[in-house]
Every structure is written in C-alpha cells, then in structure tokens.
Design a protein around this motif. Structure first.
Motif, PDB file in Angstrom:
ATOM      1  N   TYR A  67       0.824  -1.200   0.000  1.00 45.47           N
ATOM      2  CA  TYR A  67       0.000   0.000   0.000  1.00 45.47           C
ATOM      3  C   TYR A  67       0.864   1.259   0.000  1.00 45.47           C
ATOM      4  CZ  TYR A  67      -4.155  -2.781   1.063  1.00 45.47           C
ATOM      5  OH  TYR A  67      -5.193  -3.688   0.999  1.00 45.47           O
TER       6      TYR A  67
ATOM      7  N   ARG B 195      -3.302   3.120  -0.230  1.00 42.60           N
ATOM      8  CA  ARG B 195      -3.967   2.521  -1.391  1.00 42.60           C
ATOM      9  C   ARG B 195      -3.050   1.519  -2.085  1.00 42.60           C
ATOM     10  NH1 ARG B 195      -6.842   6.112  -6.082  1.00 42.60           N
ATOM     11  NH2 ARG B 195      -8.135   6.644  -4.258  1.00 42.60           N
ATOM     12  N   LYS B 196      -3.623   0.368  -2.434  1.00 40.38           N
ATOM     13  CA  LYS B 196      -2.925  -0.652  -3.210  1.00 40.38           C
ATOM     14  C   LYS B 196      -3.611  -0.765  -4.560  1.00 40.38           C
ATOM     15  CE  LYS B 196      -1.496  -5.525  -2.961  1.00 40.38           C
ATOM     16  NZ  LYS B 196      -1.534  -6.748  -2.109  1.00 40.38           N
ATOM     17  N   THR B 197      -2.915  -0.369  -5.602  1.00 40.82           N
ATOM     18  CA  THR B 197      -3.497  -0.299  -6.935  1.00 40.82           C
ATOM     19  C   THR B 197      -3.099  -1.504  -7.775  1.00 40.82           C
ATOM     20  OG1 THR B 197      -3.397   2.114  -6.841  1.00 40.82           O
ATOM     21  CG2 THR B 197      -3.698   1.121  -9.009  1.00 40.82           C
TER      22      THR B 197
ATOM     23  N   TYR C 134      -8.401  -0.908  -7.144  1.00 36.83           N
ATOM     24  CA  TYR C 134      -7.565  -0.707  -5.960  1.00 36.83           C
ATOM     25  C   TYR C 134      -8.301  -1.157  -4.706  1.00 36.83           C
ATOM     26  CZ  TYR C 134     -10.241   3.692  -5.367  1.00 36.83           C
ATOM     27  OH  TYR C 134     -11.236   4.634  -5.226  1.00 36.83           O
TER      28      TYR C 134
ATOM     29  N   ASN D 244      -8.228   0.086  -0.501  1.00 34.05           N
ATOM     30  CA  ASN D 244      -7.750   1.234   0.243  1.00 34.05           C
ATOM     31  C   ASN D 244      -8.198   1.217   1.696  1.00 34.05           C
ATOM     32  OD1 ASN D 244     -10.438   1.771  -0.334  1.00 34.05           O
ATOM     33  ND2 ASN D 244     -10.126   3.906  -0.852  1.00 34.05           N
TER      34      ASN D 244
END
Length: 215
Positions: free
Chosen positions: A25, A35-37, A42, A44
């Motif tokens: 993240y 946030r992990k895209t 994503y 979050n």
C-alpha cells in the motif's frame, strides 16, 4: 501542551506507513488513505483523524474499487447521491465490520495514540489485509454482496448504489441467481423509495447487461 495541540497528522500516517508499505500500500496524503493499486482497480484504507478539544477521534474505513463495475454503472448512476467516478465499489468501517455499534477509536494522550496506532496495525496485519484482498476479487465480491443481498449491514454508503453494483457483479460473474437478484434489487429500489428515474435507469442497465450477454 495536550495531545490535541501537539498532534501532527502527517507524523501519525508516517508511523503507520511501514506496515502498509510492506503489504503493497502507498500513502496518498491528499486523500488520507493508504492505497494498493492493481490493473483491476484498488483496495484502500482511509483514516480520518478528527480533533476535538479533549481527544482525537479516528474514523477508519476500508474497501475496494473494481474498475469494470464502476465503469458499467457510471452512465446509469452519475448524479445519484454518494456516487463518485473515483469512488469505491464497496466500503465498510471498523464499527460496522466489528459489529460494535458503540465502538470509537479515540486518543486522549500520547500513550493512547500509540495504542491506537498499534490497534490499527494489528487489525490489518492479523486479518484485515487478507479480508481486503477478498474485496478485490469479483467472485468473492459476488459472495459478499449477493449470497444474502438482504444483509448489507456492514457496508457503508448509499444502499441504492449497492443495488446497481450487486446486479452488475452478478452479471459479470454469470451468477446462476441472476434473475432472482435482478428482481430482488428492483424491489429493493422501490423499498428505498428511489426516484422513478433511478428505477428506470436500473432497468435500462439490466437491459444493457442482458443484451451484452453478461448474465
């Protein structure tokens, strides 16, 4: 000087950052979130500190965005309260997730602030991150939303939008319960007293999904 006058938001997030960074993240300062895209969208974790004279209250919410779901519903819900082109597909918070109506994450001293940071870190390391991963898989999201569509109690946000998202996800996963869910969400919109135009948009979207062979 008390905690509320000395509290530095950026320092608070920096203290949490190693835990989130090690799980993929990134810190997004302007949005108060980690946030992990991925190519699908994503996941979050949003943390809003609210400073009161005697204490700091921390609202912690988390969820995911599935791009294909949001792009599908966009033409039909743009303008519905709570919808954002950059918003989440699903979102919950600690109070809802833990099923503790009176739950509040607060700090009145430096020690309690450290305890809050530890609580947040432990929650996500001990299962929160894994649960968030289930929000990023559309089949698992179908299970979360559509196994018992009457029970969305731990999601936050406009329930009207969950009707649009629920049937879209059922279409994308080719759910064998699609017709049942279509009828359920149509009736749910009536129960929620959604405006006629919104209900018409729902039916137009369902026609589109059927015509595209997504059901």
């Amino acid at each position: 000087m008390g905690l509320t006058s000395e509290f530095k938001k950026i320092r608070f997030f920096e203290t949490l950052q190693p835990v989130f960074t090690s799980n993929g993240y990134e810190f997004v300062p302007l949005l108060n979130q980690f946030r992990k895209t991925t190519r699908k969208g994503y996941s979050n974790v949003v943390i809003y500190p609210t400073i009161y004279p005697e204490q700091i209250y921390f609202e912690v919410s988390f969820g995911s965005r599935i791009n294909i779901v949001e792009k599908t519903i966009l033409p039909y819900v743009n303008g519905v309260k709570g919808f954002s082109e950059e918003g989440n597909t699903v979102l919950t918070n600690l109070k809802k997730f833990l099923d503790l109506p009176g739950f509040k994450l607060t700090a009145k001293s430096g020690q309690q602030l450290e305890e809050t940071i530890h609580f947040i870190s432990s929650f996500f390391e001990e299962g929160g991150f894994e649960y968030l991963e289930s929000f990023t898989d559309i089949y698992q999201l179908d299970r979360h939303l559509n196994t018992d569509p009457q029970d969305h109690h731990y999601f936050i946000g406009n329930p009207i939008l969950y009707c649009f998202r629920g049937i879209t996800i059922a279409s994308l996963t080719d759910s064998w319960r699609w017709r049942e869910l279509y009828q359920f969400y149509g009736k749910k919109l009536e129960e929620l007293q959604a405006p006629g135009l919104v209900r018409e948009s729902y039916n137009r979207m369902v026609f589109f999904l059927s015509d595209m062979g997504l059901n």
